[in-house]
Scaffold this active site. Sequence first.
Site, PDB file in Angstrom:
ATOM      1  N   MET A  99       0.473   8.177   8.768  1.00  0.00           N
ATOM      2  CA  MET A  99       1.652   9.019   8.517  1.00  0.00           C
ATOM      3  C   MET A  99       1.129  10.298   7.880  1.00  0.00           C
ATOM      4  SD  MET A  99       4.115   5.982   7.238  1.00  0.00           S
ATOM      5  CE  MET A  99       2.671   4.981   6.917  1.00  0.00           C
ATOM      6  N   ASP A 119      -1.180   1.612   5.555  1.00  0.00           N
ATOM      7  CA  ASP A 119      -0.342   2.813   5.630  1.00  0.00           C
ATOM      8  C   ASP A 119      -1.054   3.999   4.996  1.00  0.00           C
ATOM      9  OD1 ASP A 119       2.145   1.921   6.888  1.00  0.00           O
ATOM     10  OD2 ASP A 119       2.310   0.587   5.145  1.00  0.00           O
ATOM     11  N   MET A 174      -0.860   7.766   4.094  1.00  0.00           N
ATOM     12  CA  MET A 174       0.155   8.822   3.885  1.00  0.00           C
ATOM     13  C   MET A 174      -0.480   9.985   3.143  1.00  0.00           C
ATOM     14  SD  MET A 174       3.395   6.580   2.593  1.00  0.00           S
ATOM     15  CE  MET A 174       3.807   4.980   3.312  1.00  0.00           C
ATOM     16  N   HIS A 196      -1.955   2.836  10.240  1.00  0.00           N
ATOM     17  CA  HIS A 196      -0.745   3.599  10.575  1.00  0.00           C
ATOM     18  C   HIS A 196      -0.838   4.943   9.863  1.00  0.00           C
ATOM     19  CE1 HIS A 196       3.940   3.805  10.068  1.00  0.00           C
ATOM     20  NE2 HIS A 196       3.490   4.728  10.892  1.00  0.00           N
ATOM     21  N   MET A 238       9.609   2.844  14.105  1.00  0.00           N
ATOM     22  CA  MET A 238       9.933   2.729  12.685  1.00  0.00           C
ATOM     23  C   MET A 238      11.372   2.254  12.538  1.00  0.00           C
ATOM     24  SD  MET A 238       7.236   3.527  10.932  1.00  0.00           S
ATOM     25  CE  MET A 238       8.075   3.310   9.362  1.00  0.00           C
ATOM     26  N   SER A 293       1.758  -5.497   5.495  1.00  0.00           N
ATOM     27  CA  SER A 293       1.412  -4.164   5.014  1.00  0.00           C
ATOM     28  C   SER A 293       0.951  -4.230   3.562  1.00  0.00           C
ATOM     29  CB  SER A 293       2.626  -3.240   5.117  1.00  0.00           C
ATOM     30  OG  SER A 293       2.358  -2.056   4.389  1.00  0.00           O
ATOM     31  N   ASP A 343       8.336  -1.644  12.172  1.00  0.00           N
ATOM     32  CA  ASP A 343       7.774  -1.433  10.830  1.00  0.00           C
ATOM     33  C   ASP A 343       8.854  -0.850   9.924  1.00  0.00           C
ATOM     34  OD1 ASP A 343       6.231  -0.841   8.617  1.00  0.00           O
ATOM     35  OD2 ASP A 343       5.086   0.761   9.589  1.00  0.00           O
ATOM     36  N   HIS A 376      -1.959  -4.353   8.038  1.00  0.00           N
ATOM     37  CA  HIS A 376      -1.382  -3.019   8.273  1.00  0.00           C
ATOM     38  C   HIS A 376      -1.697  -2.114   7.089  1.00  0.00           C
ATOM     39  CE1 HIS A 376       1.686  -0.406  10.194  1.00  0.00           C
ATOM     40  NE2 HIS A 376       2.066  -0.090   8.964  1.00  0.00           N
TER      41      HIS A 376
HETATM   42  C1  DX5 Z   1       6.683   2.659   5.521  1.00  0.00           C
HETATM   43  C2  DX5 Z   1       5.467   1.959   6.003  1.00  0.00           C
HETATM   44  C3  DX5 Z   1       5.613   0.520   6.154  1.00  0.00           C
HETATM   45  C4  DX5 Z   1       5.908  -0.200   4.860  1.00  0.00           C
HETATM   46  C5  DX5 Z   1       6.804  -1.323   5.204  1.00  0.00           C
HETATM   47  O1  DX5 Z   1       6.578   4.022   5.716  1.00  0.00           O
HETATM   48  O2  DX5 Z   1       5.053   2.468   7.259  1.00  0.00           O
HETATM   49  O3  DX5 Z   1       4.470  -0.062   6.773  1.00  0.00           O
HETATM   50  O4  DX5 Z   1       4.794  -0.722   4.234  1.00  0.00           O
HETATM   51  O5  DX5 Z   1       7.185  -1.948   4.038  1.00  0.00           O
HETATM   52  P1  DX5 Z   1       8.435  -2.925   3.976  1.00  0.00           P
HETATM   53  O6  DX5 Z   1       8.121  -4.080   4.863  1.00  0.00           O
HETATM   54  O7  DX5 Z   1       8.523  -3.290   2.541  1.00  0.00           O
HETATM   55  O8  DX5 Z   1       9.622  -2.140   4.467  1.00  0.00           O
HETATM   56 ZN    ZN Z   2       3.474   1.316   8.322  1.00  0.00          ZN
END
Ligand code: DX5
Ligand code: ZN
Length: 225
Positions: A67, A34, A36, A65, A136, A8, A174, A32
């Site tokens: 969110m 993220d 948000m 991903h 998650m 990620s 994740d 990956h």
């Molecule tokens: C959190 C994200 C993850 C995050 C994971 O909301 O969806 O993808 O990057 O990071 P680590 O591996 O540091 O928990």
């Molecule tokens: Zn993620």
Amino acid sequence: MAAKISPSILSADFARLAEEVALISDVADWVHVDVMDNHFVPNLTLGLPVVEALLKHSALPLDCHLMIEDPDRWAPAYAEAGAGSVTIHAEAAKAPIRTLRAIRAAGARAGLGINPATPVEPYEDLLDEIDMLLIMTVEPGFGGQKFLDVVLPKVRRARQMIAGRDLPVWLQVDGGVSAETIERCAEAGADVFVAGNAVYGADDPAEAVRNLRARAEAASAGRTG
Ligand code: DX5
Ligand code: ZN
């Protein structure tokens, strides 16, 4: 299925994303990303313009991903832009089947994500509509959080559901995935592992990916069911 590692970039240097992705391009399977929106989760990261820019520089497919509060509105555009996989959250989608079909129709793998407290059973009938189920293992929103062991029984049940229907659905975990926790995830049946801090927080991100893969493969080889 062989383990897939999806580092990620949430834990990478956002000012140098292309270089950060290049660090793991030879050893990882996916990247990956993220997305948000500060509504579905209390954090704001990046969106479609950055994904479009990164697509031009990444040798690996992007695992987006989302969110975000309105995935029905935005998810198809990520697939149309060229993302290899687009995951929407069950808690956010108002028309998940339509959106998942739109993602597939645009040529991407369709993923459905569920938060730690969301049960997996209500989504069993949607397994035919998806290519990946994302469970998650932290509350979404931030990297570097502690892995939630309480979610592992759900990973196990999800694997049984997928195996019971004999579908080629990938099972992704994740959040808090590290050298210390990845074996438990693999043993429970996960086969795609997102790792942010464990990769980009390491001195040698490529070596961290190799180490995670070796641990996951050893643990899944010993999995009993
Ligand atoms: C959190 C994200 C993850 C995050 C994971 O909301 O969806 O993808 O990057 O990071 P680590 O591996 O540091 O928990
Ligand atoms: Zn993620």
